[in-house]
Design a protein around this motif. Structure first.
Motif, short mmCIF file in Angstrom:
data_model
loop_
_atom_site.label_atom_id
_atom_site.label_comp_id
_atom_site.label_asym_id
_atom_site.label_seq_id
_atom_site.Cartn_x
_atom_site.Cartn_y
_atom_site.Cartn_z
N PHE A 91 99.40 0.69 53.06
CA PHE A 91 100.65 1.30 53.52
C PHE A 91 100.99 2.53 52.68
CE2 PHE A 91 105.19 1.88 52.74
CZ PHE A 91 105.66 2.06 54.04
N GLU A 92 101.51 3.57 53.33
CA GLU A 92 102.01 4.73 52.60
C GLU A 92 103.18 5.36 53.35
OE1 GLU A 92 98.29 6.77 52.47
OE2 GLU A 92 98.60 7.84 54.34
N SER A 93 103.99 6.11 52.64
CA SER A 93 105.13 6.78 53.28
C SER A 93 105.15 8.25 52.87
CB SER A 93 106.44 6.10 52.89
OG SER A 93 106.74 6.32 51.52
N TYR A 94 105.77 9.06 53.73
CA TYR A 94 105.81 10.51 53.51
C TYR A 94 107.21 11.08 53.65
CZ TYR A 94 100.73 10.60 53.92
OH TYR A 94 99.38 10.41 53.72
N ILE A 95 107.50 12.07 52.81
CA ILE A 95 108.61 12.98 53.06
C ILE A 95 108.01 14.39 53.09
CG2 ILE A 95 110.33 11.46 51.98
CD1 ILE A 95 110.28 13.39 49.54
N TYR A 96 108.82 15.38 53.45
CA TYR A 96 108.34 16.76 53.57
C TYR A 96 107.95 17.31 52.20
CZ TYR A 96 108.49 21.78 54.59
OH TYR A 96 108.19 23.11 54.70
N HIS A 114 110.60 2.35 51.15
CA HIS A 114 109.18 2.12 50.85
C HIS A 114 109.01 0.79 50.09
CE1 HIS A 114 105.05 3.68 49.66
NE2 HIS A 114 105.22 2.67 48.81
N ASP A 115 109.84 0.59 49.06
CA ASP A 115 109.70 -0.61 48.22
C ASP A 115 110.03 -1.89 49.00
OD1 ASP A 115 108.95 1.02 46.17
OD2 ASP A 115 110.87 0.96 45.11
N GLU A 116 110.99 -1.82 49.90
CA GLU A 116 111.32 -3.01 50.70
C GLU A 116 110.18 -3.34 51.67
OE1 GLU A 116 113.70 -5.25 50.35
OE2 GLU A 116 114.45 -4.11 48.64
N ILE A 117 109.55 -2.31 52.21
CA ILE A 117 108.43 -2.55 53.14
C ILE A 117 107.25 -3.18 52.39
CG2 ILE A 117 106.75 -1.47 54.69
CD1 ILE A 117 108.93 0.71 55.24
N THR A 118 106.92 -2.62 51.23
CA THR A 118 105.76 -3.17 50.51
C THR A 118 106.03 -4.58 49.99
OG1 THR A 118 106.45 -1.98 48.53
CG2 THR A 118 104.73 -0.97 49.84
N LEU A 144 111.77 10.23 56.81
CA LEU A 144 110.51 9.75 56.25
C LEU A 144 109.61 9.28 57.37
CD1 LEU A 144 110.82 6.13 55.06
CD2 LEU A 144 112.91 7.42 55.36
N LEU A 145 108.34 9.23 57.06
CA LEU A 145 107.33 8.79 58.01
C LEU A 145 106.53 7.69 57.33
CD1 LEU A 145 105.17 11.05 60.27
CD2 LEU A 145 104.05 9.29 58.90
N THR A 146 106.37 6.56 58.03
CA THR A 146 105.62 5.45 57.44
C THR A 146 104.29 5.28 58.16
OG1 THR A 146 106.71 3.80 58.88
CG2 THR A 146 107.74 4.24 56.74
N GLU A 147 103.26 5.00 57.39
CA GLU A 147 101.91 4.72 57.93
C GLU A 147 101.61 3.27 57.57
OE1 GLU A 147 99.94 6.48 59.81
OE2 GLU A 147 100.40 8.61 59.51
N ASN A 148 101.70 2.40 58.58
CA ASN A 148 101.71 0.96 58.35
C ASN A 148 100.35 0.31 58.60
OD1 ASN A 148 104.85 0.43 58.07
ND2 ASN A 148 104.54 1.90 59.74
#
Ligand SMILES: [Zn+2]
Length: 257
Positions: A91-96, A114-118, A144-148
């Motif tokens: 899993f990873e997340s993005y901001i601009y 991000h931390d709650e998802i992981t 934000l954009l999440t890659e799950n």
């Protein structure tokens, strides 16, 4: 009254754009399922927010249409949900990655989510990243954009195939959003119990004073499954066993826990 916090969820891809594919999975289907689940969890469990999805069906939408929708609605936060591919796992997340006003705040909110998802999902944490993606660049609010997970990774795909795992991903997003935005949990309905306060008391098979079942004794406690309702000249509760019992306070004491 406090203004509602506007949450914009963007299930990535859709319609003629399937996104990534692998192991019999299409990104657009997974992102839609996750997006709908995020909405349902936030609606059911949190208050003080209004939630909008860029799409609720298998619909084709350009990236421009998506950010326009969020900007016109004046969303307070945008989360674009994606599934990865290309030979990794996790899993990873993005901001601009550019400079913009409010970047520190965007990054702070992203960190919480991000931390709650992981915490919720059992996947490798690939980190909090930055990139020049349209969805996080062209949105006027923290985005934000999440890659799950990766559809083309065997283990990730096996997880993504189960509905319960998609619920976990969605729960991570929902809990993270609630925490980041300070949303209040809806008050949980307290469970009612009744304690028998007479030596011996009849229970009933149905809501009918003539339909006696068995007797119960002083001090016994039962879980209420149906609140007090009128039966003839009196009132009854239904208890967990399915039986009915009088609500007369001379015979039963009701309390919540
Ligand atoms: Zn994608």
């Amino acid at each position: 009254m406090r203004k509602l916090v506007k949450v914009f969820i963007d299930p990535g891809h859709g319609g003629s754009d399937p996104g990534a594919g692998g192991n019999g999975l299409l990104e657009k289907d997974l992102t839609l399922k996750i997006g709908l689940k995020i909405r349902d969890i936030l609606k059911a469990e949190y208050e003080g927010h209004s939630i909008k999805l860029s799409r609720t069906t298998d619909q084709t939408l350009s990236l421009n249409e998506r950010t326009k929708m969020a900007n016109n609605w004046n969303a307070n936060i945008l989360v674009s949900v994606h599934i990865n591919s290309g030979g990794g796992t996790g899993f990873e997340s993005y901001i601009y990655n550019g400079n913009f006003s409010g970047k520190a705040e965007t990054n702070r909110l992203r960190g919480i989510i991000h931390d709650e998802i992981t915490k919720e999902i059992d996947l490798k944490d690939r980190g909090k990243k930055e990139a020049n993606f349209h969805m996080v660049r062209e949105s006027a609010m923290p985005a934000l954009l999440t890659e799950n997970g990766f559809v083309d990774h065997k283990d990730d795909a096996a997880k993504l195939k189960t509905d319960s795992y998609l619920t976990k991903i969605a729960r991570g997003h929902a809990v993270g959003l609630a925490k980041a935005l300070g949303l209040k949990k809806k008050a949980e309905k307290k469970q009612q119990y009744i304690e028998i306060v007479t030596d011996s008391l009849w229970t009933y098979n149905s809501p009918d004073w003539d339909d006696r079942a068995v007797t119960v004794k002083r001090g016994e406690v039962f879980t209420v499954v149906k609140d007090k309702f009128a039966v003839g000249n009196g009132h009854m509760y239904q208890i967990k066993s399915g039986l009915y019992i009088t609500a007369n306070p001379s015979y039963v004491r009701v309390y919540t826990k």
